[in-house]
Design a protein around this motif. Structure first.
Motif, mmCIF file in Angstrom:
data_model
loop_
_atom_site.group_PDB
_atom_site.id
_atom_site.type_symbol
_atom_site.label_atom_id
_atom_site.label_comp_id
_atom_site.label_asym_id
_atom_site.label_seq_id
_atom_site.Cartn_x
_atom_site.Cartn_y
_atom_site.Cartn_z
ATOM 1 N N VAL A 1 0.737 -1.292 -0.025
ATOM 2 C CA VAL A 1 0.179 -0.065 0.086
ATOM 3 C C VAL A 1 0.913 1.248 -0.007
ATOM 4 C CG1 VAL A 1 -1.575 1.266 1.309
ATOM 5 C CG2 VAL A 1 -2.128 -1.130 0.995
ATOM 6 N N ALA A 2 2.050 1.251 0.615
ATOM 7 C CA ALA A 2 2.676 2.452 1.070
ATOM 8 C C ALA A 2 3.424 2.601 -0.600
ATOM 9 C CB ALA A 2 3.781 2.271 2.055
ATOM 10 N N MET A 3 3.896 1.650 -0.984
ATOM 11 C CA MET A 3 4.482 1.763 -2.242
ATOM 12 C C MET A 3 3.750 2.232 -3.314
ATOM 13 S SD MET A 3 6.303 -1.273 -4.652
ATOM 14 C CE MET A 3 7.519 -0.961 -5.898
ATOM 15 N N LEU A 4 2.494 1.963 -3.412
ATOM 16 C CA LEU A 4 1.505 2.491 -4.571
ATOM 17 C C LEU A 4 1.165 3.803 -4.309
ATOM 18 C CD1 LEU A 4 -0.777 -0.763 -4.884
ATOM 19 C CD2 LEU A 4 1.069 0.122 -6.595
ATOM 20 N N THR A 5 0.855 4.127 -3.101
ATOM 21 C CA THR A 5 0.520 5.409 -2.373
ATOM 22 C C THR A 5 1.502 6.601 -2.668
ATOM 23 O OG1 THR A 5 -0.705 4.475 -0.579
ATOM 24 C CG2 THR A 5 -0.224 6.819 -0.501
ATOM 25 N N TRP A 6 2.996 5.900 -2.469
ATOM 26 C CA TRP A 6 3.930 6.921 -2.743
ATOM 27 C C TRP A 6 3.986 7.267 -4.563
ATOM 28 C CZ3 TRP A 6 8.382 7.902 0.817
ATOM 29 C CH2 TRP A 6 9.321 8.924 0.177
ATOM 30 N N MET A 7 3.811 6.219 -5.171
ATOM 31 C CA MET A 7 3.730 6.385 -6.696
ATOM 32 C C MET A 7 2.723 7.469 -6.985
ATOM 33 S SD MET A 7 4.459 2.532 -7.599
ATOM 34 C CE MET A 7 4.505 2.929 -9.335
ATOM 35 N N VAL A 8 1.513 7.070 -6.469
ATOM 36 C CA VAL A 8 0.361 8.198 -6.752
ATOM 37 C C VAL A 8 0.734 9.625 -6.319
ATOM 38 C CG1 VAL A 8 -1.872 8.733 -6.268
ATOM 39 C CG2 VAL A 8 -1.557 6.338 -6.734
ATOM 40 N N VAL A 9 1.525 9.722 -5.043
ATOM 41 C CA VAL A 9 1.572 11.161 -4.564
ATOM 42 C C VAL A 9 2.551 11.684 -5.298
ATOM 43 C CG1 VAL A 9 2.596 12.363 -2.585
ATOM 44 C CG2 VAL A 9 0.923 10.474 -2.442
ATOM 45 N N GLU A 10 3.569 10.854 -5.859
ATOM 46 C CA GLU A 10 4.902 11.446 -6.836
ATOM 47 C C GLU A 10 4.204 11.903 -8.029
ATOM 48 O OE1 GLU A 10 9.160 9.703 -6.729
ATOM 49 O OE2 GLU A 10 7.705 8.284 -7.774
ATOM 50 N N ARG A 11 3.290 11.163 -8.613
ATOM 51 C CA ARG A 11 2.653 11.554 -9.879
ATOM 52 C C ARG A 11 1.921 12.985 -9.505
ATOM 53 N NH1 ARG A 11 3.140 10.453 -15.318
ATOM 54 N NH2 ARG A 11 1.088 10.606 -16.236
ATOM 55 N N MET A 12 1.381 12.962 -8.898
ATOM 56 C CA MET A 12 0.273 14.252 -8.414
ATOM 57 C C MET A 12 1.350 15.231 -8.348
ATOM 58 S SD MET A 12 -2.396 12.519 -5.765
ATOM 59 C CE MET A 12 -3.193 14.572 -5.387
ATOM 60 N N ARG A 13 2.308 15.215 -7.566
ATOM 61 C CA ARG A 13 3.395 16.376 -7.263
ATOM 62 C C ARG A 13 4.168 16.711 -8.498
ATOM 63 N NH1 ARG A 13 6.403 15.593 -1.840
ATOM 64 N NH2 ARG A 13 6.740 18.173 -2.279
ATOM 65 N N TYR A 14 4.622 15.714 -9.201
ATOM 66 C CA TYR A 14 5.743 15.843 -10.184
ATOM 67 C C TYR A 14 5.376 15.607 -11.541
ATOM 68 C CZ TYR A 14 8.513 16.091 -5.598
ATOM 69 O OH TYR A 14 8.663 16.682 -4.370
ATOM 70 N N LYS A 15 4.088 15.099 -11.639
ATOM 71 C CA LYS A 15 3.706 14.492 -12.913
ATOM 72 C C LYS A 15 4.465 13.424 -13.514
ATOM 73 C CE LYS A 15 0.872 18.035 -12.657
ATOM 74 N NZ LYS A 15 -0.564 17.536 -12.261
ATOM 75 N N ARG A 16 5.308 12.588 -12.749
ATOM 76 C CA ARG A 16 5.975 11.281 -13.127
ATOM 77 C C ARG A 16 6.037 10.409 -12.006
ATOM 78 N NH1 ARG A 16 10.870 11.800 -10.786
ATOM 79 N NH2 ARG A 16 11.677 13.628 -10.025
ATOM 80 N N PHE A 17 6.444 9.154 -12.215
ATOM 81 C CA PHE A 17 6.724 8.173 -11.378
ATOM 82 C C PHE A 17 8.410 8.000 -11.478
ATOM 83 C CE2 PHE A 17 2.815 6.151 -12.840
ATOM 84 C CZ PHE A 17 2.044 6.325 -11.785
#
Length: 404
Positions: free
Chosen positions: A243-259
């Motif tokens: 869950v933390a791995m996927l959440t981090w990726m979502v947050v990263e995508r929202m903040r920086y527009k990328r994974f």
């Protein structure tokens, strides 16, 4: 066969010992993949030498200080049960051999000091690091382990919950990393260039895999049984890490527009850190909540260093201190009172007293660890030149090791 020996539990804890020991080489690769190429071997070696240094200390006197009979009855320090001199492997700790329990707990001490190395990677000499590690384990890790893990420790007797080391390993290493980073000062390139990208992503992912594998022994083995409690800890560990791995990726995508490949790996580690103190006391719903919260918290926590000005090279503070705090405090809300301990958190009808105790545990361990680590770091640096010269740091620490 000695009376009371449970061979199934003994086998599980023995396997868990091997799994947790593997975490230190895994951490070495995880850190090494993020370090500068000219410091790769040095960063790897800092983890490996921790195994040797801590093991000798543990058998000589470490176990006795952490788990020996309480000195003075105040819950601050153990004394006795010196493992180095024992010649009777048939002695039991509950229903498993004392030697098995001892070597299992040894691996916790090893990984803790190895974790601290990430905060000062690229700017610490190997010899003084070994001296620092020996002193730090003696004066910081062993007393804190007694407070929390020993049945006679003051935090344990008071009712602070920490199933597998949120205070002893995660918070302890994170705060020690902060104190040592402050004591030694920032690296020569801190704030002068963009944060360096990982030089070897396959090493990072290999390290993550070994860490994740070992974490099941870390958390599941802490049940000291191969029954439902261990199963609950293992399931929660898997859930929270994912869950933390996927959440981090979502947050990263929202903040920086990328994974980023490093972001997903770091998110998984953050989840594994946060579930460590809670894995035996929460259910899968609680593990899910913790995974979401820690990923969000840590994505911001790793950025604090550039604002405040401490050089936490590989984000030990941002992941292990912040993640450990999330997991410890979350128990005040999410402990079910049905698994591992009858004390429930606020979400399951418990009182606010558990939450208060968890916060006090964080403050007590954090304060003690920071002050003592800072003093140790300053003294070792003054006496043994822990920090390399700017010229040595610029050339790379692998040159110091004279490795071809």
């Amino acid at each position: 066969m000695p009376r009371g020996l449970n061979t199934g539990d003994s086998a599980w804890v023995l396997v868990s010992f091997a799994m947790v020991l593997l975490m230190t080489p895994g951490l070495a690769f995880f850190y090494g993949g993020m370090a500068r190429s000219k410091n790769l071997v040095s960063v790897l070696y800092m983890s490996f030498v921790s195994i040797a240094v801590v093991s000798v200390i543990w058998f000589a006197y470490g176990y006795g200080i952490a788990f020996g009979p309480d000195l003075g009855g105040v819950g601050l320090l153990g004394w006795g049960d010196w493992q180095f001199f024992k010649t009777t492997p048939s002695l039991l700790h509950r229903e498993i051999p004392l030697y098995v329990y001892s070597v299992f707990q040894l691996t916790f001490a090893i990984i803790t000091i190895a974790l601290v190395s990430g905060s000062v990677a690229n700017r610490v000499r190997i010899g003084p690091w070994m001296i620092f590690g020996a002193v730090w384990v003696t004066l910081v890790y062993l007393p804190v382990a007694h407070w929390v893990f020993s049945d006679t420790g003051w935090l344990s007797k008071w009712g602070v919950l920490d199933f597998a080391g949120g205070l002893v390993v995660e918070l302890n290493s994170g705060i020690a990393g902060l104190a040592l980073a402050v004591a030694l000062g920032p690296g020569i390139n801190f704030r002068k260039e963009e944060p360096p990208r990982p030089k070897n992503v396959p090493f990072v992912l290999l390290g993550l895999g070994l860490l994740w594998f070992g974490w099941f022994g870390f958390n599941g083995g802490s049940a000291l049984t191969d029954g439902p409690l261990a199963a609950n800890a293992v399931a929660n560990t898997m859930m929270c890490g994912c869950v933390a791995m996927l959440t981090w990726m979502v947050v990263e995508r929202m903040r920086y527009k990328r994974f980023s490949r490093l972001g997903g790996a770091t998110g998984a580690v953050a989840g594994l850190v946060a579930i460590t103190p809670a894995c035996g006391y929460v259910n899968l719903f609680g593990a899910t909540i913790i995974g979401v919260v820690v990923a969000v918290v840590c994505t911001y926590a790793v950025e604090i260093k550039t604002v405040v000005g401490y050089d936490d090279t590989l984000d030990v503070v941002g992941i292990h201190a912040a993640g450990g705090i999330v997991g410890i405090v979350a128990l005040g809300f999410l402990a079910t009172g049905q698994y591992g301990n009858p004390t429930a958190g606020l979400a399951y009808g418990g009182s606010a007293s558990l939450l208060g105790k968890q916060v006090v545990g964080v403050l007590a361990v954090g304060f003690y660890c920071f002050v003592v680590t800072f003093v140790i770091g300053k003294i070792v640096d003054r006496l043994f030149r822990m920090r390399p010269t700017p010229e040595e740091e610029a050339a790379g620490l692998d040159t110091e090791l004279r490795i071809d």
